[in-house]
Motif scaffolding. Sequence first.
Motif, PDB file in Angstrom:
ATOM      1  N   TRP A 218       0.762  -1.339  -0.020  1.00 58.04           N
ATOM      2  CA  TRP A 218      -0.214  -0.118   0.097  1.00 58.04           C
ATOM      3  C   TRP A 218       0.611   1.319   0.140  1.00 58.04           C
ATOM      4  CZ3 TRP A 218      -5.057  -0.256  -0.950  1.00 58.04           C
ATOM      5  CH2 TRP A 218      -5.422  -1.662  -1.292  1.00 58.04           C
ATOM      6  N   ALA A 219       2.124   1.467   0.166  1.00 60.88           N
ATOM      7  CA  ALA A 219       2.742   2.579   0.228  1.00 60.88           C
ATOM      8  C   ALA A 219       3.282   2.924  -0.978  1.00 60.88           C
ATOM      9  CB  ALA A 219       3.999   1.926   0.915  1.00 60.88           C
ATOM     10  N   LYS A 220       3.371   4.203  -1.481  1.00 62.63           N
ATOM     11  CA  LYS A 220       3.560   5.261  -2.638  1.00 62.63           C
ATOM     12  C   LYS A 220       5.049   4.500  -2.354  1.00 62.63           C
ATOM     13  CE  LYS A 220      -0.284   7.698  -2.743  1.00 62.63           C
ATOM     14  NZ  LYS A 220      -1.214   7.707  -1.661  1.00 62.63           N
ATOM     15  N   VAL A 221       6.024   4.939  -1.469  1.00 64.09           N
ATOM     16  CA  VAL A 221       7.431   4.833  -1.627  1.00 64.09           C
ATOM     17  C   VAL A 221       8.096   4.292  -0.136  1.00 64.09           C
ATOM     18  CG1 VAL A 221       9.289   6.598  -0.731  1.00 64.09           C
ATOM     19  CG2 VAL A 221       7.548   7.212  -2.704  1.00 64.09           C
TER      20      VAL A 221
ATOM     21  N   ARG B  46       4.296   3.273  13.838  1.00 66.13           N
ATOM     22  CA  ARG B  46       3.501   4.390  12.749  1.00 66.13           C
ATOM     23  C   ARG B  46       3.192   5.669  13.293  1.00 66.13           C
ATOM     24  NH1 ARG B  46      -0.445   0.964  14.747  1.00 66.13           N
ATOM     25  NH2 ARG B  46      -0.825  -0.053  12.495  1.00 66.13           N
ATOM     26  N   GLY B  47       2.863   6.148  11.625  1.00 67.26           N
ATOM     27  CA  GLY B  47       2.646   7.740  11.913  1.00 67.26           C
ATOM     28  C   GLY B  47       1.710   8.572  11.238  1.00 67.26           C
ATOM     29  N   THR B  48       1.536   9.478  10.621  1.00 69.23           N
ATOM     30  CA  THR B  48       0.448  10.193   9.967  1.00 69.23           C
ATOM     31  C   THR B  48       0.328   9.521   8.687  1.00 69.23           C
ATOM     32  OG1 THR B  48       1.097  12.308   9.479  1.00 69.23           O
ATOM     33  CG2 THR B  48       0.328  12.080  11.164  1.00 69.23           C
ATOM     34  N   ASP B  49       0.661   9.409   7.934  1.00 65.42           N
ATOM     35  CA  ASP B  49       0.673   8.333   6.579  1.00 65.42           C
ATOM     36  C   ASP B  49       1.820   7.135   6.481  1.00 65.42           C
ATOM     37  OD1 ASP B  49       2.666  10.115   6.035  1.00 65.42           O
ATOM     38  OD2 ASP B  49       1.781  10.973   4.709  1.00 65.42           O
ATOM     39  N   SER B  50       2.051   7.278   7.350  1.00 64.76           N
ATOM     40  CA  SER B  50       4.083   6.332   7.294  1.00 64.76           C
ATOM     41  C   SER B  50       3.648   5.746   8.054  1.00 64.76           C
ATOM     42  CB  SER B  50       5.065   7.079   7.237  1.00 64.76           C
ATOM     43  OG  SER B  50       5.413   7.628   8.808  1.00 64.76           O
ATOM     44  N   LEU B  51       4.318   3.583   7.809  1.00 68.16           N
ATOM     45  CA  LEU B  51       5.232   3.239   8.877  1.00 68.16           C
ATOM     46  C   LEU B  51       6.258   2.674   8.641  1.00 68.16           C
ATOM     47  CD1 LEU B  51       2.255   0.330   8.222  1.00 68.16           C
ATOM     48  CD2 LEU B  51       2.245   1.280  10.277  1.00 68.16           C
ATOM     49  N   VAL B  52       6.998   2.453   9.513  1.00 67.46           N
ATOM     50  CA  VAL B  52       8.544   2.358   9.936  1.00 67.46           C
ATOM     51  C   VAL B  52       9.242   1.489  10.394  1.00 67.46           C
ATOM     52  CG1 VAL B  52      10.340   3.373  10.736  1.00 67.46           C
ATOM     53  CG2 VAL B  52       8.724   5.081  10.161  1.00 67.46           C
ATOM     54  N   ALA B  53       9.300  -0.058   9.973  1.00 68.33           N
ATOM     55  CA  ALA B  53       9.732  -1.368  10.533  1.00 68.33           C
ATOM     56  C   ALA B  53      11.469  -1.007  10.761  1.00 68.33           C
ATOM     57  CB  ALA B  53      10.242  -2.061   9.448  1.00 68.33           C
ATOM     58  N   ILE B  54      11.837  -1.001  11.930  1.00 67.80           N
ATOM     59  CA  ILE B  54      13.436  -1.244  12.340  1.00 67.80           C
ATOM     60  C   ILE B  54      14.082  -2.264  12.975  1.00 67.80           C
ATOM     61  CG2 ILE B  54      15.079  -0.114  13.870  1.00 67.80           C
ATOM     62  CD1 ILE B  54      12.634   1.903  13.963  1.00 67.80           C
ATOM     63  N   TYR B  55      15.016  -2.883  12.024  1.00 71.34           N
ATOM     64  CA  TYR B  55      15.788  -3.820  12.396  1.00 71.34           C
ATOM     65  C   TYR B  55      16.818  -3.797  12.492  1.00 71.34           C
ATOM     66  CZ  TYR B  55      11.818  -5.896   9.073  1.00 71.34           C
ATOM     67  OH  TYR B  55      10.251  -5.854   8.817  1.00 71.34           O
ATOM     68  N   ARG B  56      16.949  -4.161  14.475  1.00 70.88           N
ATOM     69  CA  ARG B  56      18.167  -4.244  15.335  1.00 70.88           C
ATOM     70  C   ARG B  56      18.983  -5.430  15.484  1.00 70.88           C
ATOM     71  NH1 ARG B  56      15.359   0.372  17.924  1.00 70.88           N
ATOM     72  NH2 ARG B  56      16.202   1.955  17.139  1.00 70.88           N
ATOM     73  N   GLY B  57      17.793  -6.873  15.809  1.00 71.47           N
ATOM     74  CA  GLY B  57      18.264  -8.123  16.183  1.00 71.47           C
ATOM     75  C   GLY B  57      19.828  -9.010  15.409  1.00 71.47           C
ATOM     76  N   GLU B  58      19.409  -8.529  14.761  1.00 71.52           N
ATOM     77  CA  GLU B  58      21.097  -9.400  13.198  1.00 71.52           C
ATOM     78  C   GLU B  58      21.917  -8.288  13.506  1.00 71.52           C
ATOM     79  OE1 GLU B  58      21.366 -11.151   8.673  1.00 71.52           O
ATOM     80  OE2 GLU B  58      21.829  -8.757   9.471  1.00 71.52           O
TER      81      GLU B  58
ATOM     82  N   SER C  68       6.154   5.007   3.073  1.00 73.46           N
ATOM     83  CA  SER C  68       5.445   6.626   2.807  1.00 73.46           C
ATOM     84  C   SER C  68       3.967   6.671   1.756  1.00 73.46           C
ATOM     85  CB  SER C  68       6.181   7.581   3.022  1.00 73.46           C
ATOM     86  OG  SER C  68       7.214   7.410   3.309  1.00 73.46           O
ATOM     87  N   GLY C  69       3.816   7.494   2.229  1.00 73.86           N
ATOM     88  CA  GLY C  69       2.295   7.603   1.513  1.00 73.86           C
ATOM     89  C   GLY C  69       1.534   6.549   1.769  1.00 73.86           C
ATOM     90  N   LEU C  70       0.694   6.423   2.889  1.00 70.18           N
ATOM     91  CA  LEU C  70       0.059   5.472   3.296  1.00 70.18           C
ATOM     92  C   LEU C  70      -1.533   6.168   4.009  1.00 70.18           C
ATOM     93  CD1 LEU C  70       1.597   2.984   5.317  1.00 70.18           C
ATOM     94  CD2 LEU C  70       0.910   2.136   3.208  1.00 70.18           C
ATOM     95  N   ASP C  71      -2.538   5.736   3.315  1.00 71.96           N
ATOM     96  CA  ASP C  71      -3.714   6.176   3.790  1.00 71.96           C
ATOM     97  C   ASP C  71      -4.193   5.193   4.877  1.00 71.96           C
ATOM     98  OD1 ASP C  71      -4.386   3.473   3.174  1.00 71.96           O
ATOM     99  OD2 ASP C  71      -5.480   4.463   1.069  1.00 71.96           O
ATOM    100  N   ASP C  72      -5.462   5.883   5.403  1.00 76.29           N
ATOM    101  CA  ASP C  72      -5.463   4.908   6.588  1.00 76.29           C
ATOM    102  C   ASP C  72      -6.328   3.462   6.877  1.00 76.29           C
ATOM    103  OD1 ASP C  72      -7.053   5.665   9.583  1.00 76.29           O
ATOM    104  OD2 ASP C  72      -8.436   4.149   8.607  1.00 76.29           O
ATOM    105  N   TRP C  73      -6.268   2.612   5.432  1.00 77.84           N
ATOM    106  CA  TRP C  73      -6.321   1.171   5.041  1.00 77.84           C
ATOM    107  C   TRP C  73      -5.111   0.748   5.257  1.00 77.84           C
ATOM    108  CZ3 TRP C  73      -8.579  -2.474   5.675  1.00 77.84           C
ATOM    109  CH2 TRP C  73      -8.139  -4.038   5.393  1.00 77.84           C
ATOM    110  N   GLY C  74      -3.689   1.792   4.521  1.00 78.15           N
ATOM    111  CA  GLY C  74      -2.751   0.771   4.662  1.00 78.15           C
ATOM    112  C   GLY C  74      -1.536   1.641   5.816  1.00 78.15           C
ATOM    113  N   LEU C  75      -2.474   2.398   6.389  1.00 78.96           N
ATOM    114  CA  LEU C  75      -1.420   2.083   8.098  1.00 78.96           C
ATOM    115  C   LEU C  75      -2.621   1.537   8.972  1.00 78.96           C
ATOM    116  CD1 LEU C  75      -2.117   6.308   8.873  1.00 78.96           C
ATOM    117  CD2 LEU C  75       0.349   4.851   8.532  1.00 78.96           C
ATOM    118  N   HIS C  76      -3.370   0.656   8.846  1.00 78.11           N
ATOM    119  CA  HIS C  76      -4.061   0.013   9.956  1.00 78.11           C
ATOM    120  C   HIS C  76      -4.596  -1.045   9.079  1.00 78.11           C
ATOM    121  CE1 HIS C  76      -3.989   3.927  12.664  1.00 78.11           C
ATOM    122  NE2 HIS C  76      -4.367   4.117  12.285  1.00 78.11           N
ATOM    123  N   GLY C  77      -5.233  -1.815   8.432  1.00 80.36           N
ATOM    124  CA  GLY C  77      -5.626  -3.116   7.530  1.00 80.36           C
ATOM    125  C   GLY C  77      -6.713  -3.617   8.074  1.00 80.36           C
TER     126      GLY C  77
END
Length: 215
Positions: free
Chosen positions: A143-146, A178-190, A206-215
């Motif tokens: 769902w992300a535009k970028v 979760r931000g206003t129009d974005s999701l951020v995944a941070i991988y530190r474990g490896e 980036s560029g997510l609408d409500d469905w893209g943010l919450h599904g």
Amino acid sequence: MNLHLVEAPEGLTRRARSFLHAHCLRVDSLPVGQYRERWLELGIPQAEIERVATYGSRWGGLALPPAPHYDGGPRILDPDIPEGSPGERWWFQAGIPRTAVPYGFMIGPNGEFGVHSDRWVPLHSTVEGWVESVALAYHAAMWAKVVTKITGDDVGALQLDGHTAVPEVAGLADTWWRGTDSLVAIYRGEAECMSAPQGRTAFIYSGLDDWGLHG
């Protein structure tokens, strides 16, 4: 090898249940009951054997598509004999790796899903958290535009003001925000497991609408 359609375990989000139905299969898993007496003879506590049996019943044989990090993660969730000793904590295999990696995917003493090499690094406090994180990665990418990937020190410099942690992934070393129009995944474990901070990785969807943010 027998293949079975997936009946999603209880306690997952609608997004994760849909992901399992659409992208996953079940295959035969370790028959823990056949090894119970042998493992007891080896000094493995009954409680640890029950942990393996419970994991196998809930998750054993679940074949997942590649995760976006950890060289795809486990190909199949499947337990094996517990590792440890009566004077130490116990771990057991979480799943069969998709590729040759310098660590194992393990279930920790408190049910965490993590990676183990010279050190133990829990990624999520539950197995459900790992499954939810993989499902969310596929959802966000769709769902992300970028999609932006950053690594190393740039991950530590990420500004997450205005973001809230995504609770269903039960993040420890790995987290989702979760931000206003974005999701951020941070991988530190490896990176923590291999003592290689340059391996820290993040994906910004980036560029997510409500469905893209919450599904």
